[in-house]
Design an enzyme around this catalytic site. Structure first.
Site, PDB file in Angstrom:
ATOM      1  N   SER A 180      -3.358  -7.816   2.639  1.00 28.09           N
ATOM      2  CA  SER A 180      -3.788  -7.625   4.024  1.00 28.09           C
ATOM      3  C   SER A 180      -4.366  -8.905   4.615  1.00 28.09           C
ATOM      4  O   SER A 180      -4.102  -9.241   5.776  1.00 28.09           O
ATOM      5  CB  SER A 180      -4.823  -6.504   4.115  1.00 28.09           C
ATOM      6  OG  SER A 180      -4.241  -5.260   3.812  1.00 28.09           O
ATOM      7  N   LYS A 210     -16.581  -6.634   4.781  1.00 32.19           N
ATOM      8  CA  LYS A 210     -15.461  -7.236   5.508  1.00 32.19           C
ATOM      9  C   LYS A 210     -15.610  -6.979   6.998  1.00 32.19           C
ATOM     10  O   LYS A 210     -16.132  -5.953   7.414  1.00 32.19           O
ATOM     11  CB  LYS A 210     -14.127  -6.612   5.052  1.00 32.19           C
ATOM     12  CG  LYS A 210     -13.755  -6.875   3.606  1.00 32.19           C
ATOM     13  CD  LYS A 210     -12.429  -6.208   3.291  1.00 32.19           C
ATOM     14  CE  LYS A 210     -12.004  -6.407   1.849  1.00 32.19           C
ATOM     15  NZ  LYS A 210     -10.737  -5.720   1.558  1.00 32.19           N
ATOM     16  N   ARG A 223      -1.943  -6.129  -8.060  1.00 30.91           N
ATOM     17  CA  ARG A 223      -0.882  -7.129  -7.931  1.00 30.91           C
ATOM     18  C   ARG A 223      -0.929  -8.115  -9.076  1.00 30.91           C
ATOM     19  O   ARG A 223       0.061  -8.760  -9.380  1.00 30.91           O
ATOM     20  CB  ARG A 223      -1.014  -7.874  -6.612  1.00 30.91           C
ATOM     21  CG  ARG A 223      -0.701  -7.027  -5.399  1.00 30.91           C
ATOM     22  CD  ARG A 223      -1.082  -7.762  -4.162  1.00 30.91           C
ATOM     23  NE  ARG A 223      -2.502  -8.093  -4.269  1.00 30.91           N
ATOM     24  CZ  ARG A 223      -3.317  -8.272  -3.261  1.00 30.91           C
ATOM     25  NH1 ARG A 223      -2.873  -8.197  -2.040  1.00 30.91           N
ATOM     26  NH2 ARG A 223      -4.583  -8.548  -3.446  1.00 30.91           N
ATOM     27  N   HIS A 246       0.833  -1.209   0.000  1.00 32.56           N
ATOM     28  CA  HIS A 246       0.000   0.000   0.000  1.00 32.56           C
ATOM     29  C   HIS A 246       0.866   1.257   0.000  1.00 32.56           C
ATOM     30  O   HIS A 246       0.613   2.204  -0.751  1.00 32.56           O
ATOM     31  CB  HIS A 246      -0.905   0.045   1.243  1.00 32.56           C
ATOM     32  CG  HIS A 246      -1.951  -1.011   1.291  1.00 32.56           C
ATOM     33  ND1 HIS A 246      -2.173  -1.761   2.417  1.00 32.56           N
ATOM     34  CD2 HIS A 246      -2.855  -1.431   0.365  1.00 32.56           C
ATOM     35  CE1 HIS A 246      -3.178  -2.600   2.185  1.00 32.56           C
ATOM     36  NE2 HIS A 246      -3.592  -2.427   0.949  1.00 32.56           N
TER      37      HIS A 246
END
Length: 160
Positions: A127, A41, A90, A17
């Site tokens: 994460s 989440k 990514r 990040h």
């Protein structure tokens, strides 16, 4: 002056990040890191802690500020007067997940999303994986900025 919003839940903030925010700052005059409450989440770290950790980790980067996204990202983008949204990728799975959100945000605001390809040396850091490693007692010190590992380990201990 050009402003970009770099949104996410940042639960926790990772070195990946930070890399994306630093590179976004090279493209825009100001980058607003928008820390969101993601309703889909269950956060390990509270919103205030995520904000504090991000502010500490990014304190040395001029032209970057951290704020909370209270509702829709589209509303936040309008509030800060952003010219772009910046998202790190990514790989292909990230693109597949981010594309519908980019299109919806453009539909709602007219603001384009700029995708920044993550540093390949950091591409394995997510994460969710950081939290998994921490839950099983593994070291995450080299995956997150200073101070974040202690906060994650403490949160994991308190949730047991």
């Amino acid at each position: 002056m050009t402003i970009a919003v770099c949104p996410g839940s940042f639960d926790p903030l990772t070195r990946g990040h930070v890399d994306v925010v630093r590179r976004a700052r090279g493209m825009f005059d100001e980058v607003v890191v928008g820390i969101a409450r993601n309703s889909s989440k269950s956060a390990l770290l509270g919103i205030d802690e995520r904000v504090a950790l991000a502010r500490t980790a990014l304190a040395g980067v001029d032209g970057v500020r951290v704020d909370v996204v209270e509702g829709l990202l589209a509303d936040f983008v309008r509030e800060v007067g952003a010219d772009a949204i910046v998202k790190g990728l990514r790989g292909g799975a990230d693109f597949d997940a981010e594309l519908p959100m980019a299109l919806m945000n453009r539909h709602l605001t007219g603001v384009e999303t700029v995708f920044v390809v993550g540093d390949p040396a950091l591409a394995h850091i997510a994460s969710s994986l950081v939290k998994d490693v921490a839950r099983f007692g593994g070291s995450i010190d080299d995956l997150v900025p200073d101070g974040v590992a202690d906060a994650v380990h403490e949160a994991v201990r308190s949730k047991r």
